[in-house]
Design an enzyme around this catalytic site. Structure first.
Site, short mmCIF file in Angstrom:
data_model
loop_
_atom_site.label_atom_id
_atom_site.label_comp_id
_atom_site.label_asym_id
_atom_site.label_seq_id
_atom_site.Cartn_x
_atom_site.Cartn_y
_atom_site.Cartn_z
N GLU A 73 7.80 29.42 -0.49
CA GLU A 73 7.67 28.93 0.88
C GLU A 73 7.80 30.11 1.85
OE1 GLU A 73 8.38 24.50 1.14
OE2 GLU A 73 10.30 25.43 1.56
N SER A 101 3.24 24.26 5.68
CA SER A 101 2.13 23.64 6.42
C SER A 101 1.01 23.13 5.52
CB SER A 101 1.59 24.62 7.47
OG SER A 101 2.62 24.96 8.38
N GLY A 126 6.49 24.76 8.97
CA GLY A 126 6.55 24.02 10.22
C GLY A 126 5.79 24.70 11.35
N LYS A 132 13.62 16.34 5.45
CA LYS A 132 14.59 17.04 6.31
C LYS A 132 15.49 16.02 7.02
CE LYS A 132 11.31 20.76 6.63
NZ LYS A 132 10.92 21.98 7.30
N GLU A 188 15.72 26.90 5.63
CA GLU A 188 16.57 26.43 6.74
C GLU A 188 18.05 26.53 6.37
OE1 GLU A 188 14.48 22.75 7.29
OE2 GLU A 188 12.78 23.90 8.04
N HIS A 200 16.51 26.21 0.40
CA HIS A 200 15.48 26.08 1.44
C HIS A 200 15.74 27.09 2.54
CE1 HIS A 200 13.04 24.42 4.68
NE2 HIS A 200 12.34 23.83 3.73
N ASN A 218 9.76 16.73 1.52
CA ASN A 218 11.08 17.06 2.08
C ASN A 218 11.15 16.48 3.49
OD1 ASN A 218 13.38 18.22 3.12
ND2 ASN A 218 12.60 20.32 3.10
C1 PEP Z 1 9.33 22.77 4.14
O1 PEP Z 1 10.14 22.78 5.06
O2 PEP Z 1 9.71 22.79 2.96
C2 PEP Z 1 7.92 22.74 4.48
C3 PEP Z 1 7.06 23.11 3.58
O3 PEP Z 1 7.61 22.31 5.77
P1 PEP Z 1 6.14 22.11 6.40
O4 PEP Z 1 5.28 21.47 5.34
O5 PEP Z 1 6.36 21.23 7.58
O6 PEP Z 1 5.64 23.46 6.76
#
Ligand code: PEP
Length: 253
Positions: A168, A213, A174, A11, A98, A96, A9
Site C-alpha cells: 500500500e 485507491s 485515499g 476504517k 494509518e 496499516h 477495510n
Molecule cells: C487502505 O486504507 O487500505 C486503502 C487502500 O484505502 P483507499 O482504497 O481508500 O485508498
C-alpha cells in the site's frame, strides 16, 4: 495457483445501521461474487460480532483492522488475537499506514502482532509501503523490503503460507492516485523475492495484495498483474455496488 482475495477495510466509518445495510446489500448480491475470489470485510471492532451474525452461512470472510501486540492480561483497551478468533474473525490487518503514522506503531509491534495472529489461527494481512518522498528518493523497494522483513521476523516457514502481504504505497491511499501497473508489479515482484529468500518455496503460496485507491475502473488491470493476488480496498469498500464490481474483477484476472 493462488486464489484472489479482495478485502474491504471500512476504517472508522459507519454505525449499526450502516453495517446492516452494507452487509445486507453484499449478501443480497453475493451471486455476483465469483466463487474463485475470496472476499473479506473488515468493519470497526465493535461491530465484528454483529457482522459475524449477519454473515453466518455466507462465503464472506470477516477481518479485524487491528489487534493487540500482547496476549491476554492487564492491557486496558486492547483486544487480543484469540478474542478476534473467538468472535469469528479469519483475518487481521496489521501495520496499516494509518497505524504507523497516526498511532506511531512500529515494526517490532507488528512482528509481535503477526506472531500472535498466526498463533491464534488467524491470517495476518501485513501492510507495507513507501511514502512519496521515499519513492522520489528511489527508496521504494528498499523501504518495502525492510518493512516486510521486520514484520515477518517471527514467522516460521510452516506458518508462512497463512501470511498475506499488502503493498500500500502511502501516497496512493485515499488520494485517488493509484500506482501504475509497472510500479505495482515491480514492488510485488520484489516482495515475492524477499519472501522466497526468507521462506523458500512457501513464498509462492503467500498472497500479495495491492491497496491504494483501487476502484472498479482500475481493479481488473491491477489484479491481472503476475504478482498481484487481489486488493485491500478502503473507500470503495463502503459502497456495495463498487465493492462487488471490484470483487468481480478478480475473476480470470
Ligand atoms: C487502505 O486504507 O487500505 C486503502 C487502500 O484505502 P483507499 O482504497 O481508500 O485508498
Amino acid at each position: 495457483m493462488r486464489q484472489k482475495l479482495v478485502a474491504g477495510n471500512w476504517k472508522s466509518n459507519g454505525n449499526s445501521q450502516f453495517v446492516e445495510q452494507l452487509l445486507g446489500a453484499l449478501k443480497a448480491h453475493s451471486d455476483q461474487v465469483p466463487s474463485e475470489v475470496e472476499v473479506a470485510v473488515c468493519p470497526p471492532l465493535v461491530y465484528l460480532a454483529k457482522a459475524e451474525e449477519l454473515l453466518r452461512g455466507t462465503a464472506f470472510l470477516l477481518g479485524a483492522q487491528n489487534v493487540s501486540a500482547f496476549e491476554e492480561g492487564a492491557y486496558t483497551g486492547e483486544v487480543t488475537a484469540s478474542m478476534l478468533k473467538d468472535v469469528g474473525c479469519q483475518l487481521v490487518i496489521v501495520g496499516h499506514t494509518e497505524r504507523r503514522s497516526l498511532m506511531s506503531e512500529e515494526e517490532a509491534q507488528f512482528a509481535d502482532k503477526i506472531r500472535l495472529v498466526l498463533q491464534a489461527g488467524l491470517q495476518p494481512v501485513y501492510c507495507v509501503g513507501e511514502t512519496l518522498e521515499q519513492r522520489r528518493r528511489g527508496e521504494a523497494l528498499k523501504v518495502c523490503r525492510e518493512q516486510l522483513l521486520a514484520g515477518v521476523a517471527a514467522v516460521t516457514p510452516e506458518d508462512a503460507s497463512r501470511l498475506v502481504v499488502a503493498y500500500e504505497p502511502v501516497w496512493a491511499i485515499g488520494t485517488g492516485e493509484t500506482a501504475s501497473p509497472e510500479q505495482v508489479q515491480e514492488v510485488h515482484a520484489c516482495l515475492r523475492q524477499v519472501l522466497r529468500e526468507r521462506f523458500g518455496e512457501q513464498a509462492d503460496l503467500i498472497k500479495i495484495l495491492y491497496g491504494g485507491s483501487v476502484k472498479a475502473a482500475n481493479a481488473r488491470e491491477l489484479f491481472a498483474l503476475p504478482d498481484v493476488d487481489g486488493g485491500l480496498i478502503g473507500g470503495a469498500s463502503l459502497v456495495a455496488e463498487e465493492f462487488l464490481a471490484i470483487c468481480k474483477a478478480g475473476i480470470n484476472a
